[in-house]
Design a protein around this motif. Structure first.
Motif, PDB file in Angstrom:
ATOM      1  N   LYS A  57      -2.260  65.694  23.947  1.00  0.00           N
ATOM      2  CA  LYS A  57      -1.180  66.091  23.009  1.00  0.00           C
ATOM      3  C   LYS A  57      -1.407  65.485  21.624  1.00  0.00           C
ATOM      4  O   LYS A  57      -1.268  66.152  20.609  1.00  0.00           O
ATOM      5  CB  LYS A  57       0.155  65.652  23.606  1.00  0.00           C
ATOM      6  N   ASP A  58      -1.800  64.210  21.585  1.00  0.00           N
ATOM      7  CA  ASP A  58      -1.987  63.567  20.281  1.00  0.00           C
ATOM      8  C   ASP A  58      -3.128  64.232  19.508  1.00  0.00           C
ATOM      9  O   ASP A  58      -3.022  64.471  18.303  1.00  0.00           O
ATOM     10  CB  ASP A  58      -2.277  62.071  20.459  1.00  0.00           C
ATOM     11  N   LEU A  59      -4.225  64.546  20.213  1.00  0.00           N
ATOM     12  CA  LEU A  59      -5.348  65.176  19.509  1.00  0.00           C
ATOM     13  C   LEU A  59      -4.997  66.606  19.087  1.00  0.00           C
ATOM     14  O   LEU A  59      -5.455  67.088  18.048  1.00  0.00           O
ATOM     15  CB  LEU A  59      -6.611  65.121  20.373  1.00  0.00           C
ATOM     16  N   SER A  71       0.799  49.545  24.462  1.00  0.00           N
ATOM     17  CA  SER A  71       1.161  50.320  25.644  1.00  0.00           C
ATOM     18  C   SER A  71       2.243  49.610  26.469  1.00  0.00           C
ATOM     19  O   SER A  71       2.992  48.792  25.933  1.00  0.00           O
ATOM     20  CB  SER A  71      -0.092  50.623  26.459  1.00  0.00           C
ATOM     21  N   VAL A  72       2.290  49.914  27.758  1.00  0.00           N
ATOM     22  CA  VAL A  72       3.393  49.438  28.604  1.00  0.00           C
ATOM     23  C   VAL A  72       3.525  47.902  28.588  1.00  0.00           C
ATOM     24  O   VAL A  72       4.644  47.388  28.451  1.00  0.00           O
ATOM     25  CB  VAL A  72       3.236  49.999  30.035  1.00  0.00           C
ATOM     26  N   PRO A  73       2.428  47.132  28.696  1.00  0.00           N
ATOM     27  CA  PRO A  73       2.605  45.666  28.653  1.00  0.00           C
ATOM     28  C   PRO A  73       3.250  45.205  27.342  1.00  0.00           C
ATOM     29  O   PRO A  73       4.137  44.333  27.364  1.00  0.00           O
ATOM     30  CB  PRO A  73       1.164  45.128  28.786  1.00  0.00           C
ATOM     31  N   LEU A 100      17.382  57.660  24.720  1.00  0.00           N
ATOM     32  CA  LEU A 100      17.069  58.934  25.379  1.00  0.00           C
ATOM     33  C   LEU A 100      15.575  58.988  25.687  1.00  0.00           C
ATOM     34  O   LEU A 100      14.745  58.996  24.769  1.00  0.00           O
ATOM     35  CB  LEU A 100      17.446  60.109  24.469  1.00  0.00           C
ATOM     36  N   GLY A 101      15.234  58.972  26.974  1.00  0.00           N
ATOM     37  CA  GLY A 101      13.818  59.026  27.375  1.00  0.00           C
ATOM     38  C   GLY A 101      13.382  57.713  27.973  1.00  0.00           C
ATOM     39  O   GLY A 101      13.060  56.764  27.251  1.00  0.00           O
ATOM     40  N   LEU A 102      13.409  57.652  29.317  1.00  0.00           N
ATOM     41  CA  LEU A 102      13.116  56.392  30.017  1.00  0.00           C
ATOM     42  C   LEU A 102      11.832  56.527  30.818  1.00  0.00           C
ATOM     43  O   LEU A 102      11.786  56.271  32.019  1.00  0.00           O
ATOM     44  CB  LEU A 102      14.298  56.024  30.925  1.00  0.00           C
ATOM     45  N   GLY A 103      10.771  56.960  30.140  1.00  0.00           N
ATOM     46  CA  GLY A 103       9.461  57.065  30.781  1.00  0.00           C
ATOM     47  C   GLY A 103       8.769  55.703  30.802  1.00  0.00           C
ATOM     48  O   GLY A 103       9.423  54.652  30.745  1.00  0.00           O
ATOM     49  N   LYS A 104       7.441  55.736  30.878  1.00  0.00           N
ATOM     50  CA  LYS A 104       6.668  54.478  30.975  1.00  0.00           C
ATOM     51  C   LYS A 104       6.973  53.543  29.821  1.00  0.00           C
ATOM     52  O   LYS A 104       7.015  52.326  29.992  1.00  0.00           O
ATOM     53  CB  LYS A 104       5.173  54.795  30.987  1.00  0.00           C
ATOM     54  N   MET A 105       7.168  54.081  28.640  1.00  0.00           N
ATOM     55  CA  MET A 105       7.446  53.244  27.460  1.00  0.00           C
ATOM     56  C   MET A 105       8.942  53.048  27.249  1.00  0.00           C
ATOM     57  O   MET A 105       9.403  51.940  26.952  1.00  0.00           O
ATOM     58  CB  MET A 105       6.841  53.898  26.206  1.00  0.00           C
ATOM     59  N   GLY A 106       9.696  54.127  27.376  1.00  0.00           N
ATOM     60  CA  GLY A 106      11.126  54.065  27.077  1.00  0.00           C
ATOM     61  C   GLY A 106      11.860  53.081  27.971  1.00  0.00           C
ATOM     62  O   GLY A 106      12.731  52.332  27.488  1.00  0.00           O
TER      63      GLY A 106
END
Ligand code: NAP
Length: 288
Positions: free
Chosen positions: A236-238, A123-125, A7-13
């Protein structure tokens, strides 16, 4: 091989789900914007019409979503995954949401569902190559049961019991946000001194923030900030780090200062790389 709902197919998913599919798992894919599932379906994944629908064909659910709010929506909103969860299923939560969200979710899941927090560094790579660092918070026996799946995505380490993975991810991302804003302030000071930016970047490459400068130099010099990890997610993380500090009655002045810079930059260019905060700090307009 395991039946997995992703669930969640963004840049990472998307690349993580693709690796699981290539490894031979039976994958059911769902994303809020459904077209992002198409490349996976072409490779043999099954499309789900909702998070709950995805659960009907899975023993393990993996979530890779933007924020704690998105995760709550996908799990407990309309047609949410939790509606369809059965005892014995495992939920592997891989987004960066912090330990407070993990605690809250664990308290709301149906009985017999096991929650494993397993956020990632890289990250993505690294998501594409299967070289992420995966930080797992789980008891030993649960860890042993999810480890083979997670090893498809990178190096897997159990960092403590439930919640410890989510916690260590905030610890490491404190250093990311602070390093980036340190580079921004160093460049601002250098400019005030009238120093040449190329010379300054050469010198900073050899400094304690050298890796950050090496990784982001091309973006800084070109003014173009295509994203692997967006500025909105950096903010968001901060924010999560500040919330955690408040919960633990802790003063994190450096993290708070970094958050102020991200809170100033992110609304103007949320979808650009998180290094675009440097442009904001220099009063420049970051470009896509
Ligand atoms: P992303 O490309 O922005 O993707 C975010 C995902 O969340 C998309 O699938 C998006 O759906 C979904 N989403 C957002 N709001 C939603 C909502 N209200 N309801 C349902 N779905 C929602 O983010 P990402 O870069 O893949 O990052 C995912 C997570 O991994 C984040 O927690 C991030 O902090 C963490 N992370 C990222 C990186 C990185 O380098 N990018 C590295 C390590 C960890 P749509 O496609 O419909 O928008």
């Amino acid at each position: 091989m395991t039946r997995i709902a992703f669930l969640g197919l963004g840049k990472m998913g998307a690349p993580m789900a693709a690796r699981l599919l290539s490894a031979g798992h039976e994958l059911t894919a769902w994303n809020r914007s459904p077209e992002k599932a198409n490349p996976l379906i072409e490779k043999g994944a099954t499309a789900a019409s909702s998070p709950a629908d995805a659960l009907t064909r899975a023993d393990v659910v993996i979530t890779m979503l933007a924020t704690p709010e998105a995760l709550t929506e996908v799990l407990f909103g309309r047609d949410g995954a939790a509606d369809a969860m059965r005892s014995g299923q495992r939920l592997i939560e891989m987004s960066t949401v912090g330990p407070a969200a993990i605690r809250e979710i664990a308290s709301k899941l149906p009985a017999g569902v096991t929650l494993v927090d397993a956020p990632v560094l890289g990250s993505v790579p690294a998501a594409t190559d299967g070289t992420l660092l995966v930080f797992v918070g789980a008891d030993e026996s649960v860890f042993a049961s999810v480890r083979p799946i997670l090893e498809t995505l990178g190096s897997v380490r159990r960092v403590g019991g439930p919640g410890a993975g989510a916690a260590i991810k905030l610890v490491v991302n404190l250093t990311l946000g602070v390093a980036m804003t340190t580079v921004g302030e160093a460049l601002a000071l250098a400019r005030a001194f009238g120093l040449d930016r190329t010379v300054v970047l050469d010198v900073l490459e050899e400094s304690p923030v050298g890796n950050t400068v090496k990784g982001k130099r091309e973006r800084i010099e070109s003014g173009h900030y295509p994203a692997n990890f967006t500025q909105a997610l950096g903010e968001k993380d901060l924010r999560l780090i500040e919330e955690a500090a408040r919960e633990h009655d802790l003063t994190l002045r450096v993290a708070r200062a970094a958050h102020e810079w991200f809170a100033a930059g992110a609304p103007q260019a949320p979808d650009l790389d998180y290094s675009a905060v440097i442009a904001t700090m220099l009063g420049e307009q970051p470009l896509p």
